[in-house]
Design a protein around this motif. Structure first.
Motif, PDB file in Angstrom:
ATOM      1  N   SER A 220       0.831  -1.206  -0.013  1.00 12.08           N
ATOM      2  CA  SER A 220       0.104   0.113   0.069  1.00 12.08           C
ATOM      3  C   SER A 220       0.825   1.416  -0.188  1.00 12.08           C
ATOM      4  O   SER A 220       1.875   1.501   0.579  1.00 12.08           O
ATOM      5  CB  SER A 220      -0.869  -0.124   1.362  1.00 12.08           C
ATOM      6  OG  SER A 220      -1.587   1.031   1.340  1.00 12.08           O
ATOM      7  N   ASN A 222       1.485   5.378   0.895  1.00  7.22           N
ATOM      8  CA  ASN A 222       0.820   6.623   1.653  1.00  7.22           C
ATOM      9  C   ASN A 222       0.288   7.579   0.754  1.00  7.22           C
ATOM     10  O   ASN A 222       0.138   7.203  -0.576  1.00  7.22           O
ATOM     11  CB  ASN A 222       1.915   7.094   2.522  1.00  7.22           C
ATOM     12  CG  ASN A 222       3.180   7.905   1.837  1.00  7.22           C
ATOM     13  OD1 ASN A 222       3.174   7.856   0.587  1.00  7.22           O
ATOM     14  ND2 ASN A 222       3.697   8.811   2.293  1.00  7.22           N
ATOM     15  N   VAL A 229       4.456   0.394   1.674  1.00  7.55           N
ATOM     16  CA  VAL A 229       4.390  -0.398   3.046  1.00  7.55           C
ATOM     17  C   VAL A 229       4.182  -1.893   2.227  1.00  7.55           C
ATOM     18  O   VAL A 229       3.225  -1.892   1.604  1.00  7.55           O
ATOM     19  CB  VAL A 229       3.573  -0.071   3.918  1.00  7.55           C
ATOM     20  CG1 VAL A 229       2.256  -0.105   4.048  1.00  7.55           C
ATOM     21  CG2 VAL A 229       3.812  -1.074   5.473  1.00  7.55           C
ATOM     22  N   ILE A 239       8.709  -0.833   5.466  1.00  6.83           N
ATOM     23  CA  ILE A 239       8.633   0.576   4.824  1.00  6.83           C
ATOM     24  C   ILE A 239       9.605   0.953   3.756  1.00  6.83           C
ATOM     25  O   ILE A 239      10.679   0.766   3.851  1.00  6.83           O
ATOM     26  CB  ILE A 239       8.394   1.615   5.856  1.00  6.83           C
ATOM     27  CG1 ILE A 239       7.720   1.304   7.299  1.00  6.83           C
ATOM     28  CG2 ILE A 239       7.783   2.914   5.337  1.00  6.83           C
ATOM     29  CD1 ILE A 239       6.036   1.044   6.847  1.00  6.83           C
ATOM     30  N   HIS A 274      -2.771  -1.633   4.866  1.00  6.32           N
ATOM     31  CA  HIS A 274      -3.155  -0.389   4.200  1.00  6.32           C
ATOM     32  C   HIS A 274      -3.020   0.887   4.813  1.00  6.32           C
ATOM     33  O   HIS A 274      -2.828   0.696   6.117  1.00  6.32           O
ATOM     34  CB  HIS A 274      -4.958  -0.498   4.067  1.00  6.32           C
ATOM     35  CG  HIS A 274      -5.541   0.190   2.990  1.00  6.32           C
ATOM     36  ND1 HIS A 274      -6.614   0.998   3.157  1.00  6.32           N
ATOM     37  CD2 HIS A 274      -5.156   0.749   1.784  1.00  6.32           C
ATOM     38  CE1 HIS A 274      -7.085   1.540   2.301  1.00  6.32           C
ATOM     39  NE2 HIS A 274      -5.999   1.522   1.045  1.00  6.32           N
ATOM     40  N   TRP A 275      -2.373   1.759   4.156  1.00  7.35           N
ATOM     41  CA  TRP A 275      -1.972   2.941   4.806  1.00  7.35           C
ATOM     42  C   TRP A 275      -3.051   4.091   4.520  1.00  7.35           C
ATOM     43  O   TRP A 275      -3.449   4.302   3.473  1.00  7.35           O
ATOM     44  CB  TRP A 275      -0.820   3.535   3.986  1.00  7.35           C
ATOM     45  CG  TRP A 275       0.297   4.268   4.792  1.00  7.35           C
ATOM     46  CD1 TRP A 275       0.014   5.197   5.581  1.00  7.35           C
ATOM     47  CD2 TRP A 275       1.549   4.304   4.547  1.00  7.35           C
ATOM     48  NE1 TRP A 275       1.077   5.781   6.154  1.00  7.35           N
ATOM     49  CE2 TRP A 275       1.957   5.223   5.620  1.00  7.35           C
ATOM     50  CE3 TRP A 275       2.503   3.698   3.816  1.00  7.35           C
ATOM     51  CZ2 TRP A 275       3.445   5.546   5.613  1.00  7.35           C
ATOM     52  CZ3 TRP A 275       3.902   3.734   3.923  1.00  7.35           C
ATOM     53  CH2 TRP A 275       4.439   4.691   4.931  1.00  7.35           C
ATOM     54  N   ILE A 281      -0.894   3.087   9.464  1.00  5.63           N
ATOM     55  CA  ILE A 281      -0.793   1.718   8.661  1.00  5.63           C
ATOM     56  C   ILE A 281      -1.676   0.771   9.397  1.00  5.63           C
ATOM     57  O   ILE A 281      -1.645   0.600  10.561  1.00  5.63           O
ATOM     58  CB  ILE A 281       0.516   1.475   8.695  1.00  5.63           C
ATOM     59  CG1 ILE A 281       1.415   2.247   7.602  1.00  5.63           C
ATOM     60  CG2 ILE A 281       0.880  -0.187   8.123  1.00  5.63           C
ATOM     61  CD1 ILE A 281       2.812   2.184   7.788  1.00  5.63           C
ATOM     62  N   THR A 294       2.143   3.970  13.160  1.00  4.02           N
ATOM     63  CA  THR A 294       2.362   5.337  12.819  1.00  4.02           C
ATOM     64  C   THR A 294       3.584   5.578  12.908  1.00  4.02           C
ATOM     65  O   THR A 294       4.293   4.960  13.661  1.00  4.02           O
ATOM     66  CB  THR A 294       1.421   6.239  13.306  1.00  4.02           C
ATOM     67  OG1 THR A 294       1.433   7.629  12.858  1.00  4.02           O
ATOM     68  CG2 THR A 294       1.834   6.697  14.730  1.00  4.02           C
ATOM     69  N   TYR A 306       9.072   3.830  12.924  1.00  2.00           N
ATOM     70  CA  TYR A 306       7.315   3.306  13.134  1.00  2.00           C
ATOM     71  C   TYR A 306       6.941   2.687  14.369  1.00  2.00           C
ATOM     72  O   TYR A 306       7.847   2.017  14.608  1.00  2.00           O
ATOM     73  CB  TYR A 306       6.781   2.651  12.015  1.00  2.00           C
ATOM     74  CG  TYR A 306       6.804   3.610  10.425  1.00  2.00           C
ATOM     75  CD1 TYR A 306       5.877   4.419  10.161  1.00  2.00           C
ATOM     76  CD2 TYR A 306       8.266   3.591   9.856  1.00  2.00           C
ATOM     77  CE1 TYR A 306       5.908   5.255   8.944  1.00  2.00           C
ATOM     78  CE2 TYR A 306       8.079   4.673   8.747  1.00  2.00           C
ATOM     79  CZ  TYR A 306       7.235   5.011   8.404  1.00  2.00           C
ATOM     80  OH  TYR A 306       7.338   5.852   7.239  1.00  2.00           O
TER      81      TYR A 306
END
Length: 357
Positions: A220, A222, A229, A239, A274-275, A281, A294, A306
């Motif tokens: 996914s 951002n 990610v 990431i 999924h972001w 996330i 996050t 993160y």
């Protein structure tokens, strides 16, 4: 298992959607049209060979099944994706086809069937403009289709490069760059050759450059498209970052670089990631749990890091195959499971707390 969480958050279950008679594989929120009062719409697809369209009632706020798309796919429907305009829904199936459904005011009709893959089609994705569609499958290939007038689709490229089943394809949110991830433990980045209009692999992310060591299930981006990610059977979340300005300028391809690895949070395969537009996330896994992460503002010396901010054990009774943030409400999430249900959640700040991201 790492257990430090932020007490500023709560995950509230709003509704459980039942109707599918087999595992639910994938979810897709219909893109928000930007019109007040338009209800939220969610598509789901299942091993029961159907696609269900769920619509939120403006009066009650509850979701109801408004349509069942059936009698087109003959085997499991594995993936679904709305076109950017919300007019079309693409669904891919283990029957080796991808169906294109047109939404005419809530009435759905299959207007095209895309054939060519040798067997199971695992994922489908539209590019940002809706002019291209990508599919991938167990036959190790990635196909790019051009959307033509009168609901015609032409295959413009078949991309061979993965050595195993391709689990997911995803277009970059603003640039015509396609990412695929596979059972061969790798992530591949595909771009169009401006001189020949052909597509080719411009980068492979694997163990040699801090990539995953087992099947990569999902990815996914951002909101700004400068980070990606990925999640894997190796129980890690990774990431990646790129120079988005360079990528958008057209001066050449900007490579993706490993930024951070999150490990120790799920103890079984991580199937979905999924972001959100807000930078959160969400991950769903075979341990029946959902996790939220996050970016940490504490330590930026070695680049972004993160942190886990919330965890939900036993979010479903069985494997969680999909987690998807809403395209309309920032704090709404949907999850889908082998238990045949879809759950709608609200991820909110705890009473008396402020949400710090």
């Amino acid at each position: 298992m790492k257990n430090s969480v932020d007490e500023n958050f709560e995950l509230n279950e709003v509704q459980t959607l039942e109707g599918h008679t087999d595992r639910v594989w994938s979810l897709a929120w219909k893109p928000a049209p930007g019109i007040d009062g338009v209800p939220a719409v969610l598509a789901s697809c299942s091993g029961d060979r159907t696609v269900r369209i769920w619509e939120q009632s403006p009066a009650t706020g509850c979701f109801q099944c408004k349509a069942v798309l059936e009698d087109t796919h003959t085997r499991t429907v594995r993936s679904c994706a709305w076109s950017p305009s919300g007019k079309f829904l693409a669904t891919s199936s283990f029957d080796a086809t991808t169906a294109i459904w047109e939404d005419a005011g809530g009435d759905f009709s299959c207007v095209a069937t895309l054939e060519g893959h040798e067997n199971e089609v695992k994922s489908v994705s539209w590019n940002a403009s809706g002019s291209l569609l990508a599919t991938c499958g167990r036959d190790k290939s990635v196909w790019i289709w051009e959307v033509l007038p009168h609901n015609e689709f032409e295959c413009v490229s078949v991309l061979q490069g993965h050595t195993q089943d391709v689990k997911m394809v995803q277009w970059h949110p603003s640039v015509n760059i396609l990412i695929s991830c596979s059972y061969d433990n790798s992530i591949k980045v595909w771009a169009e050759d401006g001189d020949s209009d052909d597509w080719h692999c411009v980068q492979t992310l694997n163990q040699s450059n801090s990539g995953h060591t087992s099947t990569v299930w999902a990815l996914s981006f951002n909101a700004s498209g400068d980070k990606m990610v990925t999640c894997s059977d190796d129980l890690t979340i990774k990431i990646w970052g790129c120079d988005i300005i360079r990528m958008q300028s057209g001066d050449g391809y900007a490579p993706w670089m490993h930024i951070s690895t999150l490990s120790g949070y799920h103890d079984r395969t991580i199937f979905s990631i999924h972001w959100s537009r807000e930078g959160i996330i969400c991950s769903g896994a075979a341990d029946d749990a959902i996790r939220f992460f996050t970016e940490s503002k504490d330590d930026l010396v070695d680049g972004p890091s993160y942190k886990l901010i919330y965890k939900k054990e036993k979010a479903h009774e069985m494997d969680i195959n999909a987690v998807q943030w809403s395209s309309m409400e920032n704090n709404r999430l949907a999850s889908a499971s082998d238990d045949g249900t879809i759950k709608i959640w609200e991820f909110i700040s705890a009473p008396g707390k402020k949400m710090h991201l």
